[in-house]
Design a protein around this motif. Structure first.
Motif, PDB file in Angstrom:
ATOM      1  N   HIS A 113      44.535 -18.111  20.927  1.00  0.00           N
ATOM      2  CA  HIS A 113      44.868 -18.985  22.061  1.00  0.00           C
ATOM      3  C   HIS A 113      44.180 -18.506  23.335  1.00  0.00           C
ATOM      4  O   HIS A 113      43.638 -19.290  24.110  1.00  0.00           O
TER       5      HIS A 113
ATOM      6  N   CYS B  23      42.739 -19.885  12.334  1.00  0.00           N
ATOM      7  CA  CYS B  23      42.065 -19.829  13.646  1.00  0.00           C
ATOM      8  C   CYS B  23      41.263 -18.529  13.763  1.00  0.00           C
ATOM      9  O   CYS B  23      40.117 -18.527  14.230  1.00  0.00           O
TER      10      CYS B  23
ATOM     11  N   HIS C 208      48.187 -21.106   9.799  1.00  0.00           N
ATOM     12  CA  HIS C 208      47.549 -21.464  11.069  1.00  0.00           C
ATOM     13  C   HIS C 208      46.829 -20.298  11.762  1.00  0.00           C
ATOM     14  O   HIS C 208      45.640 -20.389  12.068  1.00  0.00           O
TER      15      HIS C 208
ATOM     16  N   HIS D  78      40.399 -23.188  17.005  1.00  0.00           N
ATOM     17  CA  HIS D  78      41.462 -24.097  16.565  1.00  0.00           C
ATOM     18  C   HIS D  78      40.878 -25.357  15.938  1.00  0.00           C
ATOM     19  O   HIS D  78      41.400 -25.870  14.957  1.00  0.00           O
TER      20      HIS D  78
ATOM     21  N   ASP E  65      47.257 -15.211  16.374  1.00  0.00           N
ATOM     22  CA  ASP E  65      47.090 -16.506  17.054  1.00  0.00           C
ATOM     23  C   ASP E  65      47.139 -16.336  18.576  1.00  0.00           C
ATOM     24  O   ASP E  65      46.557 -17.144  19.316  1.00  0.00           O
TER      25      ASP E  65
HETATM   26 ZN   LIG Z   1      47.275 -21.566  17.460  1.00  0.00          ZN
END
Ligand SMILES: [Zn+2]
Length: 368
Positions: A193, A276, A272, A258, A189
């Motif tokens: 990001h 992503c 999560h 996302h 993640d």
């Molecule tokens: Zn995230």
């Protein structure tokens, strides 16, 4: 013209957790609620907080689900009311921090957790002291939190300046106990990001710099952190990368990967980070066609182009045990149209520099 403003006071480094009392003493908090993931109760971290802060800790709320629900939020606000709380200490991964932020906003604004779902003013919330124990969500430095509306299978992002924690205490030592699967799912993640920040409409030179550095740290250290859980240097670099990516997307918001993840998580239970990461390579390449500067960013991260970065990203996913195809996720190809449609409804899709129509989004999914 651009503006950069992140108000979180950051204490970063190996061993900073031991100085919690000193950091908290900067504020006049006499009544605090601790919100912790179950693993932090079991590992003894919550007991350390209680012995450190003494009777200022009035209650501990644990049992926060991986995608925190309105019921989790309600359990926290009840303790806030019962003890007239001055602040909340959130210790755990993104779930504990997000649930704490949501509760802090609900409590301060006198609304119920369910009312948060269609609330849009997050300028005020009780102060949150965030202590991440995973490297990934970066909730400790962002003005966002995601809560789940289980009944309607929705993940609702909450965004507002009030959701910035008051302080972040980021001690990489707390991540040494993360399991391989948590390390992989949260660690991937970090790259999501960073690259989402680079591909966001709201990117700026400061967020770009933070994102490039964050992505490089994660590309260079995730596999080691996964294979050698007690490798302190890799853990430190992942914690730093996670936080820097958070500082980037605290300004830009997230974008394509996302936006596409929420439905995969709420409808198919894909965690999560993995959700992503599922489409991130595609979004980065698609975005590089709109803004060729992304190829330069890919080079600064350590690759030849956006395409080679995308390939390396998929290789990294395999090395850390993450799934890459619809078949691996056990999603029927007949669901592609519906996933495309739902992804386009996410607010952060509007923040993606490449604005795709539904057939193009479906085309992306067909390549998976
Ligand atoms: Zn995230």
């Amino acid at each position: 013209m651009f503006t950069y403003n992140n108000p979180v006071k950051i204490h970063f480094g190996q061993g900073v957790f031991a100085r919690l009392n000193e950091f908290i003493n900067e504020y006049d908090y006499e009544s605090m609620i601790v919100v912790a993931s179950n693993s932090q109760v079991e590992s003894g971290v919550v007991n350390l907080i209680k012995s450190d802060l003494g009777d200022k800790v009035k209650a501990v709320v644990s049992g926060i689900e991986p995608n925190p629900t309105t019921q989790n939020v309600e359990a926290i606000t009840q303790e806030m009311y019962a003890h007239n709380a001055h602040a909340v200490i959130a210790v755990g991964g993104g779930s504990a921090m997000d649930a704490s932020k949501a509760a802090a906003a609900a409590y301060m604004q006198g609304i119920s957790a369910v009312d948060l779902l269609d609330h849009d003013d997050f300028t005020k919330a009780l102060p949150v002291i965030a202590i991440p124990t995973t490297s990934g969500s970066a909730s400790e430095v962002t003005p966002t939190g995601v809560i789940s509306d289980k009944e309607n299978e929705l993940k609702i992002p909450l965004i507002g300046a009030g959701l910035y924690p008051k302080a972040a205490i980021v001690d990489p030592e707390l991540t040494l106990t993360c399991t391989q699967s948590v390390t992989a799912i949260s660690g991937i993640d970090v790259i999501c990001h960073a690259l989402d920040a680079l591909g966001a409409m709201k990117n700026n030179p400061v967020s770009d710099s933070l994102a490039v550095r964050a992505a490089r740290l994660a590309f260079d250290n995730l596999e080691t952190a996964y294979n050698e859980p007690s490798n302190r240097e890799a853990r430190r670099n992942m914690s730093l990368g996670s936080m820097l990516a958070g500082l980037a997307f605290s300004q830009t918001g997230t974008s394509g990967s996302h936006a596409m993840s929420y439905y995969l998580t709420s409808h198919y239970d894909v965690p999560h980070g993995e959700a992503c990461a599922f489409s991130l390579d595609e979004w980065f390449v698609i975005n590089s066609k709109v803004n060729p500067e992304l190829n330069q960013h890919a080079m600064d991260i350590g690759f030849d182009s956006a395409e080679t970065l995308g390939q390396a990203f998929n290789d990294l996913k395999k090395k850390v045990g993450l799934r890459s195809t619809l078949a691996e996720l056990e999603i029927e190809r007949s669901d592609i149209d519906k996933i495309a449609e739902e992804s386009l409804k996410s607010a952060n899709m509007k923040n993606n520099i490449a604005q795709l129509e539904k057939p193009e989004v479906a085309g992306l999914l067909k390549r998976k």
